[in-house]
Design a protein around this motif. Structure first.
Motif, PDB file in Angstrom:
ATOM      1  N   TYR A 118      55.610  79.895  94.656  1.00 43.54           N
ATOM      2  CA  TYR A 118      55.517  78.633  95.390  1.00 43.54           C
ATOM      3  C   TYR A 118      55.638  77.473  94.412  1.00 43.54           C
ATOM      4  O   TYR A 118      55.071  77.511  93.314  1.00 43.54           O
ATOM      5  N   PHE A 119      56.374  76.451  94.828  1.00 40.44           N
ATOM      6  CA  PHE A 119      56.505  75.229  94.026  1.00 40.44           C
ATOM      7  C   PHE A 119      56.024  74.070  94.879  1.00 40.44           C
ATOM      8  O   PHE A 119      56.596  73.798  95.938  1.00 40.44           O
ATOM      9  N   ASP A 120      54.956  73.427  94.442  1.00 38.29           N
ATOM     10  CA  ASP A 120      54.307  72.368  95.221  1.00 38.29           C
ATOM     11  C   ASP A 120      53.980  72.845  96.637  1.00 38.29           C
ATOM     12  O   ASP A 120      54.162  72.120  97.630  1.00 38.29           O
ATOM     13  N   GLY A 121      53.520  74.101  96.737  1.00 34.77           N
ATOM     14  CA  GLY A 121      53.096  74.645  98.014  1.00 34.77           C
ATOM     15  C   GLY A 121      54.193  75.223  98.878  1.00 34.77           C
ATOM     16  O   GLY A 121      53.908  75.837  99.914  1.00 34.77           O
ATOM     17  N   GLU A 122      55.446  75.078  98.479  1.00 29.86           N
ATOM     18  CA  GLU A 122      56.571  75.593  99.274  1.00 29.86           C
ATOM     19  C   GLU A 122      57.095  76.887  98.654  1.00 29.86           C
ATOM     20  O   GLU A 122      57.385  76.942  97.461  1.00 29.86           O
ATOM     21  N   LYS A 123      57.219  77.921  99.471  1.00 30.81           N
ATOM     22  CA  LYS A 123      57.666  79.216  98.965  1.00 30.81           C
ATOM     23  C   LYS A 123      59.126  79.149  98.553  1.00 30.81           C
ATOM     24  O   LYS A 123      59.988  78.718  99.318  1.00 30.81           O
ATOM     25  N   THR A 124      59.398  79.598  97.309  1.00 26.86           N
ATOM     26  CA  THR A 124      60.759  79.516  96.788  1.00 26.86           C
ATOM     27  C   THR A 124      61.351  80.870  96.431  1.00 26.86           C
ATOM     28  O   THR A 124      62.559  80.975  96.236  1.00 26.86           O
ATOM     29  N   ALA A 125      60.529  81.933  96.312  1.00 21.13           N
ATOM     30  CA  ALA A 125      61.086  83.240  95.939  1.00 21.13           C
ATOM     31  C   ALA A 125      60.106  84.349  96.302  1.00 21.13           C
ATOM     32  O   ALA A 125      58.882  84.155  96.295  1.00 21.13           O
ATOM     33  N   HIS A 126      60.653  85.509  96.623  1.00 23.20           N
ATOM     34  CA  HIS A 126      59.891  86.747  96.815  1.00 23.20           C
ATOM     35  C   HIS A 126      60.610  87.842  96.042  1.00 23.20           C
ATOM     36  O   HIS A 126      61.833  87.950  96.103  1.00 23.20           O
ATOM     37  N   HIS A 127      59.832  88.644  95.298  1.00 28.16           N
ATOM     38  CA  HIS A 127      60.468  89.701  94.508  1.00 28.16           C
ATOM     39  C   HIS A 127      59.556  90.910  94.437  1.00 28.16           C
ATOM     40  O   HIS A 127      58.340  90.789  94.302  1.00 28.16           O
ATOM     41  N   TYR A 128      60.174  92.092  94.538  1.00 29.05           N
ATOM     42  CA  TYR A 128      59.444  93.353  94.389  1.00 29.05           C
ATOM     43  C   TYR A 128      60.080  94.160  93.268  1.00 29.05           C
ATOM     44  O   TYR A 128      61.302  94.324  93.249  1.00 29.05           O
ATOM     45  N   ASN A 129      59.268  94.642  92.341  1.00 27.26           N
ATOM     46  CA  ASN A 129      59.663  95.473  91.196  1.00 27.26           C
ATOM     47  C   ASN A 129      59.278  94.756  89.910  1.00 27.26           C
ATOM     48  O   ASN A 129      59.812  93.704  89.580  1.00 27.26           O
ATOM     49  N   ALA A 130      58.357  95.360  89.178  1.00 23.12           N
ATOM     50  CA  ALA A 130      57.821  94.733  87.969  1.00 23.12           C
ATOM     51  C   ALA A 130      58.812  94.710  86.820  1.00 23.12           C
ATOM     52  O   ALA A 130      58.637  93.936  85.884  1.00 23.12           O
ATOM     53  N   PHE A 131      59.833  95.538  86.863  1.00 23.14           N
ATOM     54  CA  PHE A 131      60.664  95.755  85.682  1.00 23.14           C
ATOM     55  C   PHE A 131      62.037  95.097  85.760  1.00 23.14           C
ATOM     56  O   PHE A 131      62.888  95.348  84.917  1.00 23.14           O
TER      57      PHE A 131
END
Length: 293
Positions: free
Chosen positions: A80-93
């Protein structure tokens, strides 16, 4: 350190390593944790699975577009940037990024919600003997990018007529609504490649170069020869963005259950760990002596 070499001369990049404010779901107090790092380093969260929230303030010196680059978050991340969601990601590597357009000059907040729990949302990590560390485990950087920027560069070497060749694919993005004419230039050693493309508004395109390289040295595990591939974008003969990658000339293929590097078979050694009985007995006695299970 994000990379072992400088990846930009034109694009302004700032590393966000350091201390971030942190809250763990189910805990009433606030913490400060290092980035990169994992929350199991803190005594309150040893072997803890759950959702944690990292927060930190950043100051943008000049208004424009920014790109947040995350090299690894374990295991699920929502940015989130200033409360607005900007990215979702799954996988640590695997690395991922978030683009935020038209950011004003001044102070802003970056928040990352991290989840390392097992469940249906983590298809590769249902309960098993694999340990999933939690946290922002690899470096983070903030980049100032123009409306037209280089998303990535892919380098694919191959042999043709006994000589090394390479296919270079440059992905160029246009964040603006207007069409833009841009020059693309790649340099490797003494070899230069260039082209001019017209990007429509809010689009991306791949600029492809193929080049023969007469006197480069192959990469191998005995002689890991590497070259710097410098790619730049130009508008009206002025460099507006760049990306530097370190590349090597090698081919890898599998034939008849064997792995071949540059046409030569290689043998990869590994090992299987088996717990020595003596060491196991010692640890077992220590646990009994000091009240363990």
């Amino acid at each position: 350190m994000v990379r072992l070499f400088e990846t930009h001369h034109v694009r302004r990049t700032y590393e966000l390593d350091g201390i971030s404010d942190f809250e763990m779901e189910g805990f009433d107090k606030s913490y400060q944790l290092p980035v990169p790092g994992c929350w199991e380093q803190h005594p309150d969260f040893m072997q803890h699975r759950g959702k944690g929230i990292y927060k930190r303030k950043v100051y943008i010196k000049q208004s424009g577009n920014i790109r947040l680059e995350f090299k690894g978050v374990s295991h699920t991340a929502d940015v989130y940037f200033d409360g607005e969601k900007t990215a979702h990601h799954y996988n640590a590597f695997t690395p991922f990024n978030a683009i935020v357009k038209n950011v004003s000059e001044g102070e802003h907040e970056i928040m990352v919600e991290v989840d390392n729990t097992f469940g249906e949302h983590s298809a590769l990590h249902i309960p098993n003997d694999y340990y999933t560390y939690g946290g922002i485990t690899r470096p983070v950087s903030l980049e100032s990018i123009p409306d037209v920027y280089i998303k990535n560069v892919h380098f694919t070497p191959y042999r043709k007529n006994g000589k090394w060749n390479a296919k270079i694919e440059v992905c160029v993005c246009n964040l603006s609504d207007n069409a833009v004419k841009v020059g693309v230039r790649s340099m490797l050693d003494k070899y230069g490649m260039s082209d001019i493309v017209l990007l429509s508004g809010s689009s991306e395109t791949a600029v492809v170069f193929e080049q023969e390289f007469d006197d480069v040295k192959a990469w191998s595990n005995e002689m890991p020869n590497l070259y710097m591939l410098n790619t730049a974008l130009l508008i009206d003969d002025r460099e507006v963005d760049d990306l530097i990658e370190r590349v090597g000339f090698r081919t890898v293929e599998v034939r008849d259950a064997k792995i071949y590097l540059n046409g030569e078979p290689i043998y990869l050694k590994g090992f299987k760990y088996r717990r020595p009985k003596i060491a196991y007995d010692i640890v077992k006695k220590m646990f009994k002596k000091y009240g363990g299970n």
